[in-house]
Design a protein around this motif. Structure first.
Motif, PDB file in Angstrom:
ATOM      1  N   GLY A   1      25.808 -21.568  -1.532  1.00 57.55           N
ATOM      2  CA  GLY A   1      24.521 -21.914  -1.173  1.00 57.55           C
ATOM      3  C   GLY A   1      23.839 -22.358  -2.408  1.00 57.55           C
TER       4      GLY A   1
ATOM      5  N   THR B   1      22.224 -20.169  -4.313  1.00 58.65           N
ATOM      6  CA  THR B   1      20.572 -19.598  -4.339  1.00 58.65           C
ATOM      7  C   THR B   1      20.909 -18.455  -5.894  1.00 58.65           C
ATOM      8  OG1 THR B   1      21.553 -17.690  -3.120  1.00 58.65           O
ATOM      9  CG2 THR B   1      20.129 -19.528  -2.069  1.00 58.65           C
TER      10      THR B   1
ATOM     11  N   LEU C   1      31.403 -26.017  -1.789  1.00 55.91           N
ATOM     12  CA  LEU C   1      32.336 -25.794  -1.027  1.00 55.91           C
ATOM     13  C   LEU C   1      31.691 -26.278   0.751  1.00 55.91           C
ATOM     14  CD1 LEU C   1      32.944 -21.939  -1.948  1.00 55.91           C
ATOM     15  CD2 LEU C   1      34.237 -24.241  -2.741  1.00 55.91           C
TER      16      LEU C   1
ATOM     17  N   GLY D   1      16.494 -11.285  -0.076  1.00 58.70           N
ATOM     18  CA  GLY D   1      15.460 -12.447  -0.321  1.00 58.70           C
ATOM     19  C   GLY D   1      14.342 -12.700   0.493  1.00 58.70           C
TER      20      GLY D   1
ATOM     21  N   VAL E   1      15.583 -18.342   1.206  1.00 58.74           N
ATOM     22  CA  VAL E   1      16.869 -18.000   0.665  1.00 58.74           C
ATOM     23  C   VAL E   1      17.873 -17.738   1.666  1.00 58.74           C
ATOM     24  CG1 VAL E   1      17.994 -16.265  -0.731  1.00 58.74           C
ATOM     25  CG2 VAL E   1      15.836 -17.411  -1.619  1.00 58.74           C
TER      26      VAL E   1
ATOM     27  N   THR F   1      25.114 -17.896   1.100  1.00 59.54           N
ATOM     28  CA  THR F   1      26.368 -17.595   2.035  1.00 59.54           C
ATOM     29  C   THR F   1      26.749 -16.333   1.762  1.00 59.54           C
ATOM     30  OG1 THR F   1      27.693 -18.246   0.376  1.00 59.54           O
ATOM     31  CG2 THR F   1      26.748 -19.976   1.702  1.00 59.54           C
TER      32      THR F   1
ATOM     33  N   GLY G   1      26.620  -7.881  -7.800  1.00 63.25           N
ATOM     34  CA  GLY G   1      25.412  -7.141  -7.148  1.00 63.25           C
ATOM     35  C   GLY G   1      25.211  -7.435  -5.889  1.00 63.25           C
TER      36      GLY G   1
ATOM     37  N   GLU H   1      12.327 -20.508  -8.791  1.00 66.44           N
ATOM     38  CA  GLU H   1      13.339 -19.396  -8.631  1.00 66.44           C
ATOM     39  C   GLU H   1      13.558 -19.013  -7.102  1.00 66.44           C
ATOM     40  OE1 GLU H   1      10.861 -16.444 -10.371  1.00 66.44           O
ATOM     41  OE2 GLU H   1      11.201 -17.187 -12.601  1.00 66.44           O
TER      42      GLU H   1
ATOM     43  N   ILE I   1      16.013 -24.738  -5.794  1.00 60.22           N
ATOM     44  CA  ILE I   1      17.369 -24.164  -6.031  1.00 60.22           C
ATOM     45  C   ILE I   1      18.474 -24.738  -5.585  1.00 60.22           C
ATOM     46  CG2 ILE I   1      16.181 -21.665  -6.974  1.00 60.22           C
ATOM     47  CD1 ILE I   1      17.006 -20.750  -3.990  1.00 60.22           C
TER      48      ILE I   1
ATOM     49  N   HIS J   1      10.531 -13.302  -9.717  1.00 62.72           N
ATOM     50  CA  HIS J   1      11.437 -12.684  -9.201  1.00 62.72           C
ATOM     51  C   HIS J   1      11.208 -11.026  -9.367  1.00 62.72           C
ATOM     52  CE1 HIS J   1      14.950 -14.255  -7.526  1.00 62.72           C
ATOM     53  NE2 HIS J   1      15.209 -15.049  -8.640  1.00 62.72           N
TER      54      HIS J   1
HETATM   55  C1  LIG Z   1      14.464 -15.337  -4.543  1.00 63.08           C
HETATM   56  C2  LIG Z   1      15.990 -14.765  -4.361  1.00 63.08           C
HETATM   57  C3  LIG Z   1      16.144 -13.418  -3.728  1.00 63.08           C
HETATM   58  C4  LIG Z   1      17.374 -13.123  -3.854  1.00 63.08           C
HETATM   59  N1  LIG Z   1      17.404 -11.588  -3.138  1.00 63.08           N
HETATM   60  C5  LIG Z   1      18.632 -11.208  -3.119  1.00 63.08           C
HETATM   61  C6  LIG Z   1      18.754  -9.972  -2.329  1.00 63.08           C
HETATM   62  O1  LIG Z   1      17.859  -9.191  -1.999  1.00 63.08           O
HETATM   63  N2  LIG Z   1      20.210  -9.507  -2.408  1.00 63.08           N
HETATM   64  C7  LIG Z   1      20.988 -10.072  -2.725  1.00 63.08           C
HETATM   65  O2  LIG Z   1      22.229  -9.508  -2.637  1.00 63.08           O
HETATM   66  N3  LIG Z   1      20.987 -11.125  -3.388  1.00 63.08           N
HETATM   67  C8  LIG Z   1      19.967 -11.813  -3.471  1.00 63.08           C
HETATM   68  N4  LIG Z   1      19.797 -13.083  -3.993  1.00 63.08           N
HETATM   69  C9  LIG Z   1      21.039 -13.621  -4.712  1.00 63.08           C
HETATM   70  C10 LIG Z   1      21.615 -14.806  -3.700  1.00 63.08           C
HETATM   71  O3  LIG Z   1      20.844 -15.470  -3.156  1.00 63.08           O
HETATM   72  C11 LIG Z   1      22.761 -14.047  -2.691  1.00 63.08           C
HETATM   73  O4  LIG Z   1      23.197 -12.988  -3.046  1.00 63.08           O
HETATM   74  C12 LIG Z   1      23.510 -15.126  -1.934  1.00 63.08           C
HETATM   75  O5  LIG Z   1      24.141 -14.201  -0.954  1.00 63.08           O
HETATM   76  C13 LIG Z   1      24.387 -15.652  -2.857  1.00 63.08           C
HETATM   77  O6  LIG Z   1      25.135 -16.709  -2.044  1.00 63.08           O
HETATM   78  P1  LIG Z   1      25.150 -18.340  -2.667  1.00 63.08           P
HETATM   79  O7  LIG Z   1      26.017 -18.825  -1.526  1.00 63.08           O
HETATM   80  O8  LIG Z   1      23.727 -18.659  -2.700  1.00 63.08           O
HETATM   81  O9  LIG Z   1      25.951 -17.995  -3.851  1.00 63.08           O
HETATM   82  P2  LIG Z   1      26.061 -18.971  -5.104  1.00 63.08           P
HETATM   83  O10 LIG Z   1      24.848 -19.291  -6.160  1.00 63.08           O
HETATM   84  O11 LIG Z   1      26.741 -20.633  -4.602  1.00 63.08           O
HETATM   85  O12 LIG Z   1      27.536 -18.467  -5.687  1.00 63.08           O
HETATM   86  C14 LIG Z   1      27.116 -17.085  -6.305  1.00 63.08           C
HETATM   87  C15 LIG Z   1      28.580 -16.878  -6.986  1.00 63.08           C
HETATM   88  O13 LIG Z   1      29.576 -16.633  -6.143  1.00 63.08           O
HETATM   89  C16 LIG Z   1      30.728 -17.510  -6.478  1.00 63.08           C
HETATM   90  N5  LIG Z   1      31.042 -17.880  -4.910  1.00 63.08           N
HETATM   91  C17 LIG Z   1      30.321 -18.591  -4.182  1.00 63.08           C
HETATM   92  N6  LIG Z   1      30.945 -18.803  -3.100  1.00 63.08           N
HETATM   93  C18 LIG Z   1      32.230 -18.411  -3.311  1.00 63.08           C
HETATM   94  C19 LIG Z   1      33.510 -18.440  -2.587  1.00 63.08           C
HETATM   95  N7  LIG Z   1      33.411 -18.865  -0.953  1.00 63.08           N
HETATM   96  N8  LIG Z   1      34.632 -17.755  -2.983  1.00 63.08           N
HETATM   97  C20 LIG Z   1      34.414 -17.574  -4.623  1.00 63.08           C
HETATM   98  N9  LIG Z   1      33.389 -17.523  -5.042  1.00 63.08           N
HETATM   99  C21 LIG Z   1      32.386 -17.929  -4.601  1.00 63.08           C
HETATM  100  C22 LIG Z   1      30.149 -18.686  -7.109  1.00 63.08           C
HETATM  101  O14 LIG Z   1      30.945 -19.130  -8.115  1.00 63.08           O
HETATM  102  C23 LIG Z   1      29.012 -17.827  -8.087  1.00 63.08           C
HETATM  103  O15 LIG Z   1      29.603 -17.140  -9.046  1.00 63.08           O
HETATM  104  C24 LIG Z   1      18.562 -13.742  -4.268  1.00 63.08           C
HETATM  105  C25 LIG Z   1      18.373 -14.845  -4.559  1.00 63.08           C
HETATM  106  C26 LIG Z   1      16.940 -15.432  -4.536  1.00 63.08           C
HETATM  107  C27 LIG Z   1      16.963 -16.872  -5.204  1.00 63.08           C
END
Ligand SMILES: Cc1cc2nc3c(=O)[nH]c(=O)nc-3n(C[C@H](O)[C@H](O)[C@H](O)COP(=O)(O)OP(=O)(O)OC[C@H]3O[C@@H](n4cnc5c(N)ncnc54)[C@H](O)[C@@H]3O)c2cc1C
Ligand code: FES
Ligand code: FES
Lengths: 264, 946
Positions: A25, A27, A46, A93, A97, A102, A111, B42, B61, B874
């Protein structure tokens, strides 16, 4: 910075193999105007891959890596057995978010808040389209291998299971997690399983507390003993505030609340 | 570059974008869709919310490339849908927004929630909106509006509603960040990473070599004087440091580049060589006093001798950020030979003067435009970014955009003064106060800024809402190496209210007396016993104590305040309003007040309509031409003032202010005892002198607007501008009637005003339309009387300013293991003078209380060693819909005693001034131990329970 949106697994693995960075995603990667992503980085989006399924199949709940946390939190397929996962997803989040984040990105991030829930639910992580499947614990401890792709998360089905999750943060939405605790019980192995994040650097099971609950009935006294043990047993490894005492207190309180929830 | 195609509000569009371009940037910067704001970048604030394939997401984002091939709907694309239109009506009728910066984002989230399911409960709405942050309102009215819309209720009639809100919610209102000249450069500031050091050298070559970098400027590149900041009380604040850095908020260079990424890279490559110096971060080691006020009444030795108990303690309130939803930002460009700045400021004249001096240009070659502001709360009283922006524009001759990242703004820009006060309070066994001795400190940060004004308030309001027969107060501002402090909501009232209410509470509890009774017994003189009445009302409404949930502790607290609104510092404060009708027949109210969202500017047309007796609201205008005309000539005569009259005006103005400033900067170098003596001496002559100069000014420039001051801001606005509108309306009415009398050839006494013009009451078909009467204009002006009311002991003016009185009360529950706090009940009762507009008053109070709760329990800046430890929104925890107190009861007392029209008062700050002590006292009650500092974190609260 470059961007590609492959539509086959082979292309994706090739891109990742050459140092590309998976983009779920975004995020986690993209806040602050993508400022911290290196200038030469190749982002491998992806979204066009067939990783969007959330299904129950062959005794497992299988969640594609690109399934969003909002879908997990709201899916009717997530029965009470997997409630901890839905609660964990809902606690991330804020609604915006969760609609983008994902499960793959969360699992791949050290984390990630889903870790504690996935630990007590016996989850395993399928990588590279099925080429390997690892227990979630290995991923939490060792991270996703460089160049690897998380393709799905699998959770064994057990209708006797009850599970729950609690997160402590200083704000109810968009709160940075301080401590998260998950619990699950099944008819088979009787004693509840417990896991916590926010004291040690990674999410970990709580074997001392679990041992105190094993064998006997879960009386209020047993709960209190287990809570205290849970608060004490993890190594403290957090650098940022709040401090150790408080985090341990939260783990103990989390265990109290969860045991009350999974028992009822 | 990559090609992106999206369906944007139903149109297929195609653009070339960089990989790092976010969807928000594509929509806002490339497609000029200004309904897509960006408060944080953010993913926290939701001001960038758009529908992506019908699901709301944070567009800041998400890469534009990720959205390629998908449908994107923004607030601007939603507004015509019937659901959205009805919701907007509900929102406007409830005056659900103030500054409005957050509004389009809320609209998107809310419309999505409405489309999914209805009716919606308040809790469901709060969850649906929890990804949208609003700093101004406290959310109550927003949620009410969505709930009402979801049940299909017809919107309440909104005849008097704020017209500005329509444009804000629809995302049509332009804020400083929404001005976008073509071919713009991206500016960035290089901050000091040390809080105290000698700057030995700065090599700019590596930064200049980054492709795309157009300018890297240091102090050596400043053509004029290297000074920024308030410059009222001292010129100690360099725009760019060249020898010495004094805080991590100091800038050492600025860069401009063709892309944000290049500008960022240039900043990364600029590493100054520094030699660290000892730094002062703590009050205890701060010896450098930049301002001091003393207030003495009676003899405290006598007072303490008469006391049965002397209660002592020290209370602290930490620094905090304003967290306005719009990021600190500006755009600058060149028109002909004029530098034009579009910036968020309440003090365009200060900014213009400061910028002209930095660039060594005549002021006539600098123009400052102030579009709408996405919040202010005091942050924009003092010039901030404008100097950097102007310097970049001047050096590059190109348009420049300078927007602070949210984490930059939290970590580097101005903060609310940290506060520490030691009190000794003498009290008789029956609860009667005999004496108060207060030693108050405020952390100014590295420069004097506007600290003297805040310190004056601290001194003046040290006794709070109480009367002490014997009083000794010493308030000081100290220089440290922390971030520069500035005014925030209440100019110090907030901090000092927490202090006095804490020691009063401690006295009551030590003596085991009812805190409400002790307050009642000691209240100062106040109109119609509003204070006692407010305590009674709050206690009555709170009623029986709520039962505690198992495992939770409960507590009840009240807090009473007396806080002044109006300039406390012997400054001249005046407001001019013009009411006119033009050739098209449209009525207009013009004033020099920029819109920071407090509802003032909305109240003006309403007052004008009421006083004229028309139904349609006149249009409100803040023209930049008016803002640029301190002499008021343009306002009164419709022609711009000539250079000479401008010059005379400015000189007169300077003459008013200089002696005070001089005395103060002199005083700063003297020892405390001498200082108060000196101020005692200079106060009188300064006072007389000021009055003399002001009289001359008044003669020459009857409508002169004092450009050294912020445009009437904060809660004072309504009182001031409101009266100006009333007087303008009187004159306008008289002028219209006399003109109509001539036109219709009837005696004036037979004429009356209607919506469309003036008519003959005995022959109603005989009428003259506004159009026929145009052009017609009248001026109304109000000035706070100056002079005469200088308090000799302190040199500060306690004169014609007015006070707000309030008592708040709450019941809360706290979990002893986790420190979680739940507010069960909150009652706010204040003397509003006259509730001219109850919805606006309610909005201001609810918003203020939410901010106070946020500041007390949620917002922890974690400043250590001069560095802020939290990152962006954040970690700087402004409350969300799920944290804000709910179901606030707001009760208005109408004493009619205010300075404003019909006795109305400013109340804006009352909410956030009264909330912190109210909460702290409730926590004291629940825990049996007192908070000696706020903000207090859950972690700290658990220390009290173990
Ligand atoms: C306002 C805000 C609040 C948030 N609060 C929380 C919270 O409370 N708890 C929490 O856990 N997180 C939080 N997050 C962080 C984040 O949103 C989550 O952890 C989210 O699930 C990450 O998923 P993504 O798909 O957006 O990851 P991405 O940003 O796309 O990727 C994150 C990392 O994972 C890797 N990655 C992604 N998909 C894959 C895959 N399929 N295979 C291998 N590697 C992969 C990427 O390369 C990168 O290193 C927050 C973020 C924001 C902006
Ligand atoms: S700007 Fe996108 S969430 Fe704040
Ligand atoms: S009205 Fe919401 S941030 Fe100002």
């Amino acid at each position: 910075m470059r961007y590609t949106r492959p539509s086959t697994l082979a292309e994706t693995l090739a891109d990742l193999g050459q140092g590309g960075m998976a983009l779920g995603g975004g995020t986690l990667l993209l806040p602050r105007d993508a400022a911290d992503v290196g200038a030469e980085q190749l982002l491998v989006d992806l979204q066009a891959l067939p990783l969007h399924d959330l299904i129950v199949d062959g005794g497992f709940l299988s969640i594609g890596a690109m399934v969003t946390l909002a879908r997990i939190a709201a899916s009717p397929l997530i029965s009470p057995a997997w409630k901890a996962l839905a609660q964990a997803a809902h606690a991330v989040g804020n609604p915006n978010v969760r609609r983008a984040a994902t499960i793959g990105g969360n699992v791949a991030w050290p984390g990630g808040d889903l870790h504690a829930a996935l630990l007590v639910l016996d989850a395993s992580v399928v990588c590279d389209g099925g080429a390997c499947e690892l227990p979630i614990r290995n991923i939490i401890e060792g991270g996703v291998r460089g160049g690897a792709l998380v393709t799905s998360i699998r959770l064994p089905q057990d209708d006797t299971r009850h599970s729950a999750y609690v997160k402590f943060a200083w704000r109810a939405a968009s709160g940075k997690t301080i401590v998260a605790v998950a619990a699950s019980t099944t008819a088979k192995n009787g004693a509840p399983r417990l896991a916590a994040a926010g004291v040690a650097a990674r999410a970990m099971r709580l074997p001392d507390a679990e041992a105190l609950l094993a064998g006997g009935p879960v009386t209020p006294e047993a709960v209190e003993d287990a809570a205290r043990a849970a608060g004490a047993e993890l190594p403290f490894e957090m650098a940022k505030p709040p401090g150790e005492k408080y985090r341990r207190r939260l783990v103990a309180e989390g265990v109290r609340r969860l045991l009350a929830a999974v028992r009822s | 570059m990559n090609n992106v195609r999206i369906a944007w509000n139903g149109h297929e569009v195609e653009r070339e974008v960089r990989t790092e371009t976010t969807l928000q940037q594509l929509l806002h910067d490339e497609l000029d869709d200004i309904s897509v704001k960006a408060g944080c970048g953010e993913g926290v604030c939701g001001s960038c919310t758009v529908l992506l394939d019908n699901e709301p997401v944070a567009s800041c984002i998400r890469l534009a490339l990720q959205a390629a091939g998908r449908a994107v709907t923004t607030a601007a694309g939603l507004v015509e849908l019937p659901d959205a239109a009805a919701l907007i009506e509900h929102l406007v009728a409830r005056e659900a927004f103030q500054c409005g910066y957050c509004a389009p984002g809320f609209l998107v989230s809310a419309v999505h929630a409405l489309n999914k399911r209805r009716p919606l409960s308040a809790d469901e709405v709060r969850i649906a909106l929890s990804g949208n942050i609003c700093r101004c309102t406290g959310y109550q009215q927003i949620v009410d509006a969505v709930v009402a819309a979801s049940s299909g209720e017809p919107p309440p009639p909104a005849i008097h509603a704020r017209q500005d809100l329509f444009a804000k919610i629809r995302g049509e209102a332009r804020y400083a960040t929404d001005v976008r000249p073509a071919d713009v450069l991206f500016g960035r500031i290089v901050w000091s990473d040390q809080s105290s050091a000698i700057l030995c050298g700065l090599d700019t070559s590596a930064a200049s070599a980054v492709p795309g970098v157009v300018a890297v400027l240091t102090a050596a590149d400043i053509p004029g004087v290297n000074i920024t900041g308030m410059q009222l009380f001292g010129s100690d604040h360099p725009l760019l440091c060249d020898e010495r850095v004094r805080s991590t908020g100091d800038a050492i260079a600025v860069v401009a580049a063709t892309s944000a990424a290049a500008a960022r890279e240039a900043v990364r490559r600029l590493r100054p060589t520094t030699a660290p110096l000892a730094a002062v971060h703590d009050f205890d080691s701060a010896g450098d006093i930049c301002s001091q006020f003393v207030k003495v009444r009676g003899d405290i030795a006598i007072g303490f001798a008469a006391a049965d108990e002397v209660i002592e303690d020290t209370y602290e309130m930490t620094a905090g950020d304003h967290a306005c939803m719009e990021r600190e930002a500006g755009f600058g460009w060149i028109e002909g030979d004029t530098i034009v700045l579009s910036v968020t400021t309440l003090t365009p004249h200060l900014v213009r003067g400061a910028v002209a001096r930095v660039l060594d240009l005549p002021e006539s070659r600098v123009r400052v435009e102030t579009p709408r502001m996405g919040g202010s709360f005091g942050k924009y009283l003092m010039p901030g970014l404008e100097g950097y922006l102007a310097l970049l524009v001047y050096a590059t001759r190109r348009p420049v955009r300078l927007v602070l990242d949210r984490d930059e703004s939290i970590a580097r820009s101005t903060k609310r003064h940290a506060f520490r006060a030691r009190y000794r309070l003498g009290v008789k066994r029956d609860g009667t106060f005999t004496a108060l001795d207060a030693e108050i400190l405020a952390d100014a940060g590295p420069y004097v800024g506007l600290t003297p004004t805040v310190v004056a308030v601290l001194a003046d309001e040290a006794a709070g809402a109480y009367d002490f027969p014997h009083l000794s107060v010493r308030a000081r501002g100290v220089l440290t190496n922390n971030l520069l402090a500035t005014a925030m909501r209440g100019f110090g009232s907030q901090q000092v209210a927490f202090g006095i209410e804490s020691i009063v509470e401690k006295a009551a509890r030590t003596l085991e007396l009812d805190p409400a009774e002790v307050r009642r017994r000691n209240f100062c003189r106040n109109p119609e016993n509003a204070l006692a009445e407010s305590v009674d009302e709050v206690v009555r409404r709170l009623g029986a104590r709520p039962a505690a949930a198992p495992g939770w502790l409960t507590g009840r607290g009240i807090g009473s305040i007396k806080a002044k609104y109006g300039y406390p510092y012997g400054l001249v404060d005046s407001t001019v309003v013009r009411l006119s009708v033009d050739d098209s027949g449209e009525l207009m109210v013009e004033a020099d007040i920029a819109d920071s969202g407090t509802g003032i500017i909305a109240a003006l047309p309403r007052l004008a309509a009421v006083h004229l007796g028309v139904q349609h609201l006149p249009r409100y205008l803040t023209s930049s031409a008016l803002l640029d005309d301190p002499s008021g000539i343009l306002l009164t005569r419709g022609i711009p003032p000539c250079t000479t009259s401008r010059w005379i005006f400015r000189t007169l103005e300077k003459m008013v202010i200089v002696p005070t400033a001089l005395a103060l900067s002199l005083a700063a170098h003297l020892r405390p005892r001498m200082l108060s003596f000196l101020l005692r001496v200079v106060a009188r002559p300064t006072d007389v002198y000021n009055a003399f100069v002001a009289t001359i000014k008044e003669r020459l420039f009857p409508a002169g607007v004092d450009s050294y001051l912020p445009r009437t801001s904060a809660s004072r606005g309504l009182a001031m501008a409101g009266r100006a509108v009333c007087s303008a309306a009187e004159r306008f009415r008289a002028a219209a009637i006399s003109r109509a009398a001539v036109a219709l050839d009837v005696p004036e006494s037979r004429l009356a005003i209607t919506n469309d013009g003036v008519y003959d009451t005995s022959a109603p078909h005989r009428r003259v339309s506004w159009k026929q009467l145009a052009p017609l204009a009248a001026i109304g002006r109000v000035a706070l009387r100056q002079g005469g009311l200088f308090e000799p002991a302190t040199g500060n003016q306690s004169g014609p300013v007015d006070h707000m009185f309030a008592t708040h009360g709450c019941d809360l529950a706290i979990h002893p293991e986790t420190g979680e706090v739940r507010i069960l009940r909150y009652v706010a009762c204040q003397d509003v003078g006259r509730a001219l507009d109850p919805e606006t008053v309610r909005g201001q109070i609810v918003g203020g209380v939410a901010m106070g709760v946020s500041q007390t329990l949620y917002e922890h800046l974690g400043q250590a060693g001069g560095k802020v430890n939290v990152v962006g929104l954040h970690e700087y925890h402004v409350v969300t819909t799920l944290d804000a107190p709910w179901g606030l009861e707001v009760i208005n007392l109408e004493t009619g005693s205010g300075f404003g029209p019909s006795g109305a008062k400013g109340v804006g700050e009352a909410g956030c001034v009264a909330a912190p002590p109210t909460l702290a006292n409730a926590l004291y009650d629940a825990l049996g131990r007192q908070m000696t500092h706020i903000s207090v974190s859950p972690e700290e609260l658990t220390e009290f329970t173990h």
